[in-house]
Design a protein around this motif. Structure first.
Motif, short mmCIF file in Angstrom:
data_model
loop_
_atom_site.label_atom_id
_atom_site.label_comp_id
_atom_site.label_asym_id
_atom_site.label_seq_id
_atom_site.Cartn_x
_atom_site.Cartn_y
_atom_site.Cartn_z
N ALA A 8 -10.62 -5.62 2.58
CA ALA A 8 -11.16 -5.00 3.79
C ALA A 8 -12.33 -5.79 4.34
N ALA A 9 -13.18 -6.31 3.46
CA ALA A 9 -14.32 -7.10 3.91
C ALA A 9 -13.87 -8.35 4.62
N VAL A 10 -12.86 -9.03 4.06
CA VAL A 10 -12.33 -10.21 4.71
C VAL A 10 -11.66 -9.83 6.03
N ALA A 11 -10.92 -8.72 6.02
CA ALA A 11 -10.22 -8.28 7.22
C ALA A 11 -11.17 -7.97 8.36
N ALA A 12 -12.40 -7.62 8.04
CA ALA A 12 -13.38 -7.28 9.08
C ALA A 12 -13.61 -8.42 10.05
N VAL A 13 -13.35 -9.66 9.63
CA VAL A 13 -13.55 -10.79 10.54
C VAL A 13 -12.27 -11.55 10.79
N ASN A 358 -9.06 -25.15 2.62
CA ASN A 358 -8.64 -24.71 1.28
C ASN A 358 -9.83 -24.23 0.46
N ALA A 359 -10.62 -23.31 1.04
CA ALA A 359 -11.80 -22.79 0.33
C ALA A 359 -12.21 -21.45 0.93
N PHE A 360 -12.89 -20.66 0.11
CA PHE A 360 -13.51 -19.40 0.55
C PHE A 360 -14.76 -19.16 -0.29
N PRO A 361 -15.87 -18.70 0.32
CA PRO A 361 -16.06 -18.38 1.73
C PRO A 361 -16.53 -19.60 2.51
N THR A 362 -16.09 -19.70 3.73
CA THR A 362 -16.59 -20.71 4.65
C THR A 362 -16.26 -20.29 6.08
N GLY A 363 -17.17 -20.56 6.99
CA GLY A 363 -16.93 -20.32 8.40
C GLY A 363 -16.51 -21.58 9.14
N ALA A 364 -16.08 -22.59 8.37
CA ALA A 364 -15.72 -23.87 8.99
C ALA A 364 -14.63 -23.74 10.06
N PRO A 365 -13.54 -22.99 9.86
CA PRO A 365 -12.53 -22.92 10.92
C PRO A 365 -13.07 -22.40 12.25
N GLU A 366 -13.81 -21.28 12.22
CA GLU A 366 -14.38 -20.74 13.46
C GLU A 366 -15.44 -21.67 14.02
N GLY A 367 -16.27 -22.24 13.15
CA GLY A 367 -17.31 -23.14 13.61
C GLY A 367 -16.75 -24.35 14.31
N LEU A 368 -15.72 -24.95 13.75
CA LEU A 368 -15.08 -26.10 14.39
C LEU A 368 -14.43 -25.71 15.71
N ALA A 369 -13.70 -24.58 15.71
CA ALA A 369 -13.00 -24.17 16.93
C ALA A 369 -13.97 -23.83 18.06
N GLY A 387 -23.23 -22.82 11.72
CA GLY A 387 -24.25 -22.07 10.99
C GLY A 387 -24.04 -20.57 11.10
N ALA A 388 -23.70 -20.12 12.32
CA ALA A 388 -23.53 -18.68 12.54
C ALA A 388 -22.33 -18.15 11.75
N TRP A 389 -21.22 -18.87 11.79
CA TRP A 389 -20.04 -18.39 11.08
C TRP A 389 -20.18 -18.52 9.56
N ASN A 390 -20.80 -19.59 9.11
CA ASN A 390 -21.05 -19.70 7.66
C ASN A 390 -21.93 -18.56 7.18
N GLY A 391 -22.93 -18.20 7.99
CA GLY A 391 -23.79 -17.09 7.61
C GLY A 391 -23.04 -15.79 7.50
N LEU A 392 -22.10 -15.57 8.42
CA LEU A 392 -21.31 -14.35 8.38
C LEU A 392 -20.45 -14.29 7.12
N PHE A 393 -19.75 -15.37 6.82
CA PHE A 393 -18.88 -15.35 5.65
C PHE A 393 -19.67 -15.28 4.35
N ALA A 394 -20.83 -15.90 4.33
CA ALA A 394 -21.67 -15.80 3.13
C ALA A 394 -22.12 -14.37 2.91
N SER A 395 -22.29 -13.62 4.01
CA SER A 395 -22.76 -12.23 3.90
C SER A 395 -21.67 -11.26 3.49
N LEU A 396 -20.41 -11.70 3.53
CA LEU A 396 -19.31 -10.77 3.23
C LEU A 396 -19.41 -10.22 1.83
N PHE A 397 -19.60 -11.11 0.87
CA PHE A 397 -19.56 -10.70 -0.53
C PHE A 397 -20.91 -10.74 -1.22
N GLY A 398 -21.77 -11.67 -0.80
CA GLY A 398 -23.03 -11.86 -1.50
C GLY A 398 -23.84 -10.59 -1.70
#
Length: 513
Positions: A8-13, A358-369, A387-398
């Protein structure tokens, strides 16, 4: 905390890309001029070990204008990612599967408003009215009332697709039918499986014959065994304290339409061409325009994009946004076991990007796009999207992991010892989870779940009748409670397994030995 929560946490984004005017067509010169910056950013991400590997495709006006791999398929090994490297694309499978069903709709096999009960007379969910009325459109729009995490939990302990689909009828709805949006892997899977029924083929075969083969997507499959058999494939990576490691595998066959497709950047670029050309491919009509356009209609509000603030909607297997650069269709995917993916299409500009990581967590796909589209449409970046997307994904589980660790860091003081472990040992059962066996050996309890008890977890005592389990290999320091209810005879009568209790179906009652 349960595995269903992690989904569910992953699905949120999932699928969030980028409210504004319609996008203007863009010149090929602008599209091409932004590519060196995209290339450099991807190279830097790999060089900085922000991700092990990436594959990127850009499509403009029915042509593939960029197709490249970066980094490694697996950390510690020499093989490089290339355009043909096959990735597990996780929930990027959803719009791919929506395209498959659109092909069936186009051919008159099913209708988007066809009732699931008509396609599959054995279909049942918790309440009679939704069971009789729910349609393909409802399930692909996540508006059936099925809770988002339903089925994920029992899939995680080893149950097969038929069992998971059958036991969904035991899950109480989280909202009234068609009244709420709940992103559901199991719900969309149920829809796809029903759509395949009239063909007499499996879902996997339907996907092959209706989409993958006609578009020449020879490296694409909805079967995990096919992914494993590919020589050129990307491993999943997680960071559990020592950098990226290929520690965990993920077989998503149970919910293949929702998350089990594997593919390459080269193959998915062909699918992007089909989508941007409204169902035409290489000059031929492959899918009826109306059947495909239905997937891009905004049906369910998803609130605000957590990074851009844009208002987002869900269509049929697609996210639909009216963002800073106009109308876009997109979807992301993630496995907490180590995958991140994204597609984002701007139909009015006939422009799209695909990013596989091929990794999680990372906001690289959204950041690049997001960075690439700013360079194309604006000529410069509006902000630091990486930076913004990496911050979001880091906050999912941490924060959640830290909160769980803090809650169970120390037993209450004064702590209460456990009863003799024989008081807890035995067999427990409910209809959703099935059997749970608590076995005592060498002064410890072990919890066995799933078919033939194949999912085994050692328990650590916490306080009196409460123990801790560590159920997620990708998060080995995430504790989850296992609580016993002890009867007047001094013997446990029931057990509640926290990581299976997201839908209040995690309490099992002792059965006779």
């Amino acid at each position: 905390m349960g595995k269903a929560w992690r989904y569910a946490a992953v699905a949120a984004v999932f699928g969030l890309g980028c409210v504004g005017a319609l996008a203007e067509p863009v010149s090929r010169d602008k599209v091409l001029a932004a590519l060196p910056r995209l290339d450099a950013m991807a190279q830097q991400l790999v060089a900085n070990r922000a991700v092990p590997g990436l594959a990127i495709a850009v499509v403009h006006e029915n042509q593939i204008v960029f197709l490249k791999g970066f980094g490694l398929r697996e950390m510690g090994k020499a093989e490089a990612v290339d355009p043909d490297t096959v990735f597990q694309i996780a929930s990027l499978s959803k719009p791919v599967s929506a395209t498959v069903v659109a092909a069936l709709v186009s051919d008159g096999v099913v209708e988007w408003d066809g009732k699931i009960a008509d396609l599959d007379p054995a279909f049942r969910w918790h309440d009679a009215y939704p069971s009789a009325e729910v349609t393909l459109r409802d399930l692909f729009a996540h508006r059936s009332g099925l809770p988002g995490g339903a089925g994920n939990d029992i899939e995680a302990i080893g149950f097969d697709r038929d069992t998971v689909m059958h036991r969904l009828r035991l899950v109480p709805p989280s909202s009234s039918f068609r009244a709420g949006y709940a992103y559901s892997n199991a719900g969309l899977t149920a829809g796809a499986l029903a759509a395949a029924k009239p063909t007499g083929q499996s879902w996997e075969a339907v996907a092959e014959t209706r989409l993958f083969q006609p578009l020449g997507m020879t490296s694409t499959s909805a079967r995990h065994a096919d992914f494993v058999a590919r020589a050129d494939r990307a491993a999943l990576h997680v960071d559990i304290g020592d950098g990226w490691e290929a520690k965990v595998t993920r077989d998503a066959d149970v919910q293949a339409p929702a998350g089990g497709v594997s593919s390459s950047a080269r193959d998915l670029a062909q699918w992007m061409r089909l989508e941007l050309a409204n169902g035409q491919w290489n000059g031929q009509r492959r899918i009826g325009a109306d059947a495909l356009a239905a997937t891009h209609e905004p049906l369910m509000s998803r609130g605000k994009n957590p990074v851009t603030g844009a208002t987002t909607f869900y269509g049929l297997g697609w996210n639909v946004e009216f963002g800073r650069h106009g109308l876009s269709w997109g979807h992301a995917g993630a496995f907490s076991a180590g995958a991140r993916t994204l597609v984002q299409l701007y139909p009015d500009a006939s422009l799209g990007i695909l990013v596989l990581a091929n990794a999680f967590p990372t906001g690289a796909p959204e950041g690049l796009a997001d960075s690439y589209f700013d360079w194309v449409f604006d000529g410069s970046l509006r902000q630091d999207w990486l930076g913004a997307w990496n911050g979001l994904f880091a906050s999912l589980f941490g924060p959640a992991i830290e909160a769980a660790k803090a809650a169970y860091a120390e037993p209450p003081q004064p702590s209460t010892p456990a009863l003799p472990l024989s008081a807890y040992a035995g067999r427990y059962r409910n209809a959703y989870v099935g059997d749970a066996v608590l076995a005592e050996a060498d002064g410890k309890l072990t919890l066995s779940l799933g078919p033939e008890g194949q999912h085994r977890l050692p328990l650590t005592h916490f306080d009196r009748d409460q123990f801790l389990a560590y159920a997620a290999p990708e998060m080995p320091d995430m504790p989850s409670a296992v609580r016993f209810a002890v009867g007047p005879a001094g013997k446990a009568e029931a057990v509640t397994i926290e990581f299976l209790d997201d839908n209040h179906l995690g309490t099992l009652v002792r059965v006779a030995d």
